[in-house]
Scaffold this active site. Structure first.
Site, mmCIF file in Angstrom:
data_model
loop_
_atom_site.group_PDB
_atom_site.id
_atom_site.type_symbol
_atom_site.label_atom_id
_atom_site.label_comp_id
_atom_site.label_asym_id
_atom_site.label_seq_id
_atom_site.Cartn_x
_atom_site.Cartn_y
_atom_site.Cartn_z
ATOM 1 N N THR A 13 -43.695 -29.560 5.628
ATOM 2 C CA THR A 13 -44.215 -29.333 6.984
ATOM 3 C C THR A 13 -43.259 -29.950 8.008
ATOM 4 O OG1 THR A 13 -45.551 -31.358 7.172
ATOM 5 C CG2 THR A 13 -46.599 -29.445 6.102
ATOM 6 N N GLY A 14 -43.294 -29.404 9.214
ATOM 7 C CA GLY A 14 -42.385 -29.907 10.256
ATOM 8 C C GLY A 14 -40.945 -29.706 9.850
ATOM 9 N N ALA A 15 -40.668 -28.558 9.220
ATOM 10 C CA ALA A 15 -39.336 -28.333 8.646
ATOM 11 C C ALA A 15 -38.435 -27.530 9.572
ATOM 12 C CB ALA A 15 -39.474 -27.647 7.291
ATOM 13 N N SER A 17 -37.064 -28.914 12.312
ATOM 14 C CA SER A 17 -36.049 -29.797 12.899
ATOM 15 C C SER A 17 -36.055 -31.146 12.197
ATOM 16 C CB SER A 17 -36.288 -29.985 14.411
ATOM 17 O OG SER A 17 -37.328 -30.909 14.638
ATOM 18 N N GLY A 18 -35.080 -31.962 12.557
ATOM 19 C CA GLY A 18 -35.041 -33.366 12.130
ATOM 20 C C GLY A 18 -35.077 -33.567 10.628
ATOM 21 N N TYR A 166 -49.536 -43.987 17.751
ATOM 22 C CA TYR A 166 -48.535 -43.559 16.767
ATOM 23 C C TYR A 166 -48.478 -44.554 15.602
ATOM 24 C CZ TYR A 166 -44.061 -42.332 14.644
ATOM 25 O OH TYR A 166 -43.081 -41.982 13.735
HETATM 26 P P1 NAD Z 1 -38.889 -34.002 14.854
HETATM 27 O O1 NAD Z 1 -39.572 -33.916 16.171
HETATM 28 O O2 NAD Z 1 -37.443 -33.600 14.781
HETATM 29 O O3 NAD Z 1 -39.687 -33.146 13.764
HETATM 30 C C1 NAD Z 1 -41.087 -33.050 13.795
HETATM 31 C C2 NAD Z 1 -41.499 -31.730 13.212
HETATM 32 O O4 NAD Z 1 -42.930 -31.605 13.296
HETATM 33 C C3 NAD Z 1 -40.895 -30.532 13.956
HETATM 34 O O5 NAD Z 1 -40.503 -29.557 13.020
HETATM 35 C C4 NAD Z 1 -42.066 -30.042 14.780
HETATM 36 O O6 NAD Z 1 -42.018 -28.650 15.060
HETATM 37 C C5 NAD Z 1 -43.237 -30.345 13.855
HETATM 38 N N1 NAD Z 1 -44.485 -30.366 14.607
HETATM 39 C C6 NAD Z 1 -44.793 -31.109 15.698
HETATM 40 N N2 NAD Z 1 -46.025 -30.793 16.147
HETATM 41 C C7 NAD Z 1 -46.500 -29.829 15.313
HETATM 42 C C8 NAD Z 1 -47.714 -29.081 15.262
HETATM 43 N N3 NAD Z 1 -48.692 -29.262 16.162
HETATM 44 N N4 NAD Z 1 -47.874 -28.176 14.289
HETATM 45 C C9 NAD Z 1 -46.882 -27.961 13.377
HETATM 46 N N5 NAD Z 1 -45.730 -28.643 13.369
HETATM 47 C C10 NAD Z 1 -45.529 -29.550 14.345
HETATM 48 O O7 NAD Z 1 -39.089 -35.491 14.357
HETATM 49 P P2 NAD Z 1 -38.724 -36.285 13.005
HETATM 50 O O8 NAD Z 1 -38.232 -37.609 13.443
HETATM 51 O O9 NAD Z 1 -37.880 -35.467 12.096
HETATM 52 O O10 NAD Z 1 -40.180 -36.511 12.401
HETATM 53 C C11 NAD Z 1 -40.536 -36.237 11.061
HETATM 54 C C12 NAD Z 1 -41.434 -37.341 10.546
HETATM 55 O O11 NAD Z 1 -40.695 -38.550 10.446
HETATM 56 C C13 NAD Z 1 -42.641 -37.659 11.422
HETATM 57 O O12 NAD Z 1 -43.794 -37.770 10.586
HETATM 58 C C14 NAD Z 1 -42.304 -39.003 12.036
HETATM 59 O O13 NAD Z 1 -43.447 -39.773 12.335
HETATM 60 C C15 NAD Z 1 -41.479 -39.624 10.917
HETATM 61 N N6 NAD Z 1 -40.606 -40.738 11.344
HETATM 62 C C16 NAD Z 1 -39.530 -40.499 12.152
HETATM 63 C C17 NAD Z 1 -38.719 -41.585 12.520
HETATM 64 C C18 NAD Z 1 -37.501 -41.391 13.386
HETATM 65 O O14 NAD Z 1 -36.831 -42.407 13.694
HETATM 66 N N7 NAD Z 1 -37.165 -40.173 13.790
HETATM 67 C C19 NAD Z 1 -38.999 -42.884 12.063
HETATM 68 C C20 NAD Z 1 -40.115 -43.074 11.253
HETATM 69 C C21 NAD Z 1 -40.898 -41.983 10.887
#
Ligand code: NAD
Length: 292
Positions: A13-15, A17-18, A166
């Site tokens: 999921t959330g695939a 980006s990032g 968060y």
């Molecule tokens: P990101 O914003 O690049 O990716 C988040 C993803 O979630 C995206 O693909 C986005 O489209 C999807 N998303 C957001 N809202 C949505 C919705 N309502 N329905 C469906 N999809 C949705 O951010 P990331 O940093 O890659 O985050 C991924 C995970 O990593 C998250 O759970 C975040 O809490 C965790 N995380 C990130 C960091 C960091 O430093 N970036 C640190 C700790 C944990």
């Protein structure tokens, strides 16, 4: 080592980006069939095109859903079950930071709905097609440190702070992992969670000063490739095939906060999540029930 995932089916999921995009791409590179879950059809299609181009893998597809919405999660789970009779890996990764208090389409505070309830709901609906050996990987965060869950106000109705919400949602990810692992004990389906590190992604898009400060600091953060390593490790590495209920940082077991190791809180969160997703209703598919 790049463990082959040929013949395995994975959902991330959330695939779009990032960390999630890299996780999906690297699972595809190892030969897995991968379903990219995104919110926007355009971005999901772009992610699939990117993964196909980078890996040459053709077994990549996309499904879209707003994971903050119960009905969309049910529709998504149904679509996944129709496409994949047997799911080997589920990576719950989608998440967001909402500094203002917003509500989901179901009227649930957005951070709790997206970051915790979506993991809980989708996982429970997919468990019937997760046949051992299968793995559930929950992307949590070290941001969980320093908070406890407030069961009297899980949705921040009385008092709301965006960062605190968060932090609590990420604490919920760890408690959910522990409780699910306990309920799955002996089934051969494992469940672990992780902190990816501080990673340069789209999550810090807040236009205010908090977002600006974080984006400035993010110049020194990990790349999404580095940030995805522990997710990929937990999804693929043979040495953690039998490990369950763990919290991992940098591909190693770590000790989460005391609040994250509280079994009573984990059980209480499970019960609250059942009620909030409607999974506890007699008419809905039975989630895992194992008495304490
Ligand atoms: P990101 O914003 O690049 O990716 C988040 C993803 O979630 C995206 O693909 C986005 O489209 C999807 N998303 C957001 N809202 C949505 C919705 N309502 N329905 C469906 N999809 C949705 O951010 P990331 O940093 O890659 O985050 C991924 C995970 O990593 C998250 O759970 C975040 O809490 C965790 N995380 C990130 C960091 C960091 O430093 N970036 C640190 C700790 C944990």
């Amino acid at each position: 080592m790049n463990e082959s995932m040929a013949g395995k089916s994975c959902v991330v999921t959330g695939a779009t980006s990032g960390i999630g995009l890299v996780t999906a791409r690297e699972l595809a590179r190892r030969g897995a069939r991968v379903i990219v879950v995104g919110r926007s059809p355009e971005r999901a299609a772009e992610a699939v095109a990117h993964i196909r181009r980078e890996t040459g893998g053709e077994q990549v597809g996309a499904l879209t859903a707003d994971l903050s919405c119960h009905a969309e999660i049910r529709r998504l789970a149904q679509a996944i079950r129709e496409q994949i009779p047997r799911l080997d890996v589920l990576v719950n990764n989608a998440g967001g930071i909402f500094l203002e208090r917003l509500e989901s389409p179901d009227g649930v505070e957005m951070t709790f709905a997206l970051n915790h309830l979506s993991y809980f709901h989708l996982t429970n609906l997919l468990l019937p097609v997760m046949v051992a050996p299968a793995r559930i990987v929950n992307v949590a965060s070290d941001a969980h440190r320093g908070v406890v869950l407030d069961f009297e106000d899980l949705e921040g109705k009385k008092r709301f702070g965006g960062w605190r919400a968060y932090q609590r949602s990420k604490l919920a990810n760890i408690l959910f992992t522990a409780e699910l692992a306990r309920r799955l004990e002996g089934t051969g389906v494992t469940c672990n969670c992780l902190h990816p590190g501080f990673v340069r992604t789209n999550i810090f898009r807040d236009p205010g000063w908090v977002g600006m400060a974080i984006r400035a600091a993010a110049r020194f953060a990990l790349s999404p490739e580095e940030g995805a390593r522990t997710s990929i490790y937990l999804a693929t590495a043979p040495e953690v095939a039998g490990t369950t209920g763990g919290y991992f940082v940098k591909e190693r077991p770590a000790v989460p906060s005391r609040a994250a190791r509280d079994p009573a809180a984990a059980r209480r969160l499970w019960a609250a999540s059942l009620a909030m997703t409607g999974l506890g209703d007699p008419a809905s598919p039975a989630p895992l029930e194992r008495s304490p």
